[in-house]
Design a protein around this motif. Structure first.
Motif, PDB file in Angstrom:
ATOM      1  N   LYS A 139       0.828  -1.213   0.000  1.00 34.30           N
ATOM      2  CA  LYS A 139       0.000   0.000   0.000  1.00 34.30           C
ATOM      3  C   LYS A 139       0.861   1.261   0.000  1.00 34.30           C
ATOM      4  CE  LYS A 139      -4.473  -1.304   1.964  1.00 34.30           C
ATOM      5  NZ  LYS A 139      -5.449  -0.989   3.033  1.00 34.30           N
ATOM      6  N   LYS A 140       1.958   1.235   0.762  1.00 27.15           N
ATOM      7  CA  LYS A 140       2.855   2.394   0.789  1.00 27.15           C
ATOM      8  C   LYS A 140       3.452   2.645  -0.596  1.00 27.15           C
ATOM      9  CE  LYS A 140       4.814   4.170   4.088  1.00 27.15           C
ATOM     10  NZ  LYS A 140       4.728   5.501   4.725  1.00 27.15           N
ATOM     11  N   PHE A 141       3.930   1.580  -1.227  1.00 29.50           N
ATOM     12  CA  PHE A 141       4.512   1.708  -2.564  1.00 29.50           C
ATOM     13  C   PHE A 141       3.461   2.182  -3.560  1.00 29.50           C
ATOM     14  CE2 PHE A 141       5.135  -0.169  -6.769  1.00 29.50           C
ATOM     15  CZ  PHE A 141       6.349   0.401  -7.120  1.00 29.50           C
ATOM     16  N   PHE A 142       2.282   1.567  -3.497  1.00 33.28           N
ATOM     17  CA  PHE A 142       1.219   1.938  -4.431  1.00 33.28           C
ATOM     18  C   PHE A 142       0.823   3.403  -4.255  1.00 33.28           C
ATOM     19  CE2 PHE A 142      -3.279   2.678  -5.215  1.00 33.28           C
ATOM     20  CZ  PHE A 142      -3.377   2.319  -6.557  1.00 33.28           C
ATOM     21  N   VAL A 158       2.577   6.003  -3.077  1.00 32.31           N
ATOM     22  CA  VAL A 158       3.607   6.910  -3.603  1.00 32.31           C
ATOM     23  C   VAL A 158       3.633   6.860  -5.132  1.00 32.31           C
ATOM     24  CG1 VAL A 158       6.084   7.371  -3.712  1.00 32.31           C
ATOM     25  CG2 VAL A 158       5.028   6.785  -1.518  1.00 32.31           C
ATOM     26  N   ALA A 159       3.614   5.639  -5.690  1.00 32.66           N
ATOM     27  CA  ALA A 159       3.694   5.491  -7.150  1.00 32.66           C
ATOM     28  C   ALA A 159       2.481   6.104  -7.839  1.00 32.66           C
ATOM     29  CB  ALA A 159       3.818   4.010  -7.512  1.00 32.66           C
ATOM     30  N   SER A 181      -3.579  22.271  11.139  1.00 35.50           N
ATOM     31  CA  SER A 181      -4.015  20.905  11.438  1.00 35.50           C
ATOM     32  C   SER A 181      -2.859  20.087  11.975  1.00 35.50           C
ATOM     33  CB  SER A 181      -4.595  20.232  10.187  1.00 35.50           C
ATOM     34  OG  SER A 181      -3.587  19.960   9.250  1.00 35.50           O
ATOM     35  N   ASN A 182      -3.201  18.990  12.652  1.00 34.87           N
ATOM     36  CA  ASN A 182      -2.168  18.070  13.133  1.00 34.87           C
ATOM     37  C   ASN A 182      -1.627  17.258  11.962  1.00 34.87           C
ATOM     38  OD1 ASN A 182      -4.912  16.976  13.275  1.00 34.87           O
ATOM     39  ND2 ASN A 182      -4.024  15.127  14.162  1.00 34.87           N
ATOM     40  N   HIS A 183      -0.431  16.704  12.165  1.00 28.25           N
ATOM     41  CA  HIS A 183       0.314  16.078  11.061  1.00 28.25           C
ATOM     42  C   HIS A 183       0.802  14.708  11.508  1.00 28.25           C
ATOM     43  CE1 HIS A 183       2.502  15.692   7.467  1.00 28.25           C
ATOM     44  NE2 HIS A 183       3.602  16.358   7.754  1.00 28.25           N
ATOM     45  N   GLN A 184       0.248  13.629  10.881  1.00 29.24           N
ATOM     46  CA  GLN A 184       0.615  12.277  11.293  1.00 29.24           C
ATOM     47  C   GLN A 184       1.438  11.522  10.253  1.00 29.24           C
ATOM     48  OE1 GLN A 184      -2.652  10.150  13.608  1.00 29.24           O
ATOM     49  NE2 GLN A 184      -3.842  11.802  12.670  1.00 29.24           N
ATOM     50  N   SER A 185       1.099  11.682   8.981  1.00 24.52           N
ATOM     51  CA  SER A 185       1.853  10.985   7.932  1.00 24.52           C
ATOM     52  C   SER A 185       1.540  11.625   6.593  1.00 24.52           C
ATOM     53  CB  SER A 185       1.494   9.490   7.901  1.00 24.52           C
ATOM     54  OG  SER A 185       0.319   9.272   7.146  1.00 24.52           O
ATOM     55  N   SER A 186       2.132  11.064   5.539  1.00 28.58           N
ATOM     56  CA  SER A 186       1.852  11.577   4.192  1.00 28.58           C
ATOM     57  C   SER A 186       0.395  11.356   3.795  1.00 28.58           C
ATOM     58  CB  SER A 186       2.774  10.902   3.170  1.00 28.58           C
ATOM     59  OG  SER A 186       2.589   9.500   3.176  1.00 28.58           O
ATOM     60  N   LEU A 187      -0.307  10.503   4.529  1.00 24.34           N
ATOM     61  CA  LEU A 187      -1.729  10.279   4.267  1.00 24.34           C
ATOM     62  C   LEU A 187      -2.566  11.520   4.584  1.00 24.34           C
ATOM     63  CD1 LEU A 187      -2.142   6.680   5.767  1.00 24.34           C
ATOM     64  CD2 LEU A 187      -1.992   7.301   3.335  1.00 24.34           C
TER      65      LEU A 187
END
Length: 273
Positions: free
Chosen positions: A30-33, A35-36, A97-103
């Motif tokens: 899922k991480k690779f998908f 970003v790609a 806003s708060n910041h947790q990840s690239s999501l």
């Protein structure tokens, strides 16, 4: 040659099996998908932005917003948004806003107001097609390692907000954080709002821990609750009020973060993949 023909077939058989049996494989897949696919979307979006606006323009964020909104479905995510009415504010303002990840990008695009762009770390501009489309979307890049440069950019941003009637989205924690709470806020966003004398609109993302755990290598389907809080006025404030404004915003957002995160745990518990 026969062996080469078998490779795609084997992948079609192995990938679904691993998706069902290995949470670590699902995490990396899922991480690779993600970003790609974002890079592919950026590659498609770059010529569209150039055709629409001729180059760097905040109006290109409309194209980016439209193109990114479907990505949540591909990752098995769903957003529940409350407080929409608080974004119906005329004129320029600062969203924090708060910041947790690239999501977080997915939530940002879910509710991004018109004529709104973000402030991001300078390194993002070198992220291939994503960096280029961010530049085309008018994203303001700052060098977090040089305080003097960051302050100068913020001062310019305050002037641009008023001259061009735009909104800016800032992550005041300054870095990604998944420790189950908020990090202390940096003061840049609040200096920006006070200098421009524009309101602050806090936006809170619920904890991702019910579906995304980086250390444990888990990335399930899940729900993200977004709560848009009432605006905080800065009219009449000066630089002397920045610390108290930051503290007030932090307290409001932390309370909302804990509330909506706990509500997901109480109502749904961990979401199964």
């Amino acid at each position: 040659m026969d062996v080469l023909w078998m490779i795609p077939l084997l992948l079609l058989m192995i990938i679904p099996l691993l998706m069902c049996t290995s949470s670590t494989f699902v995490f990396y897949f899922k991480k690779f998908f993600y970003v790609a696919w974002m890079m592919v979307l950026a590659l498609i979006g770059i010529p569209l932005c150039i055709l629409k606006s001729g180059g760097r323009d905040i109006e290109n964020m409309r194209i980016i917003r439209f193109m990114v909104r479907h990505v949540k479905y591909l990752l098995g995510l769903r957003f529940e948004v409350s407080g929409w009415e608080h974004l119906q504010t005329e004129g320029p303002y600062v969203v924090i806003s708060n910041h947790q990840s690239s999501l977080d990008v997915l939530g940002l695009m879910e509710i991004l107001p018109d004529r709104c762009t973000t402030i991001a770390k300078k390194e993002l501009i070198y992220a291939g097609t994503v960096g280029l489309i961010c530049w085309l979307g008018g994203i303001v890049f700052i060098n977090r390692k040089k305080t003097s440069d960051a302050k100068s950019v913020m001062a310019d941003a305050a002037k641009t907000m008023l001259d061009d009637q735009i909104r800016l989205w800032v992550f005041p924690e300054g870095t990604r954080n998944q420790n189950g709470d908020l990090l202390p806020f940096k003061k840049g966003a609040f200096h920006l709002a006070v200098q421009a004398q524009v309101p602050i609109i806090p936006v809170v993302f619920s904890s991702y821990s019910n579906f995304y755990l980086r250390k444990e290598k888990q990335f399930k389907s899940g729900i993200i609750r977004l709560k848009i809080l009432p605006k905080i006025e800065t009219k009449g404030m000066t630089s002397d009020d920045v610390s108290s404004l930051s503290d007030k915003s932090f307290d409001l957002m932390r309370a909302a973060f804990l509330d909506i995160s706990d509500s997901i745990t109480r109502s749904n518990g961990p979401v199964r993949h």
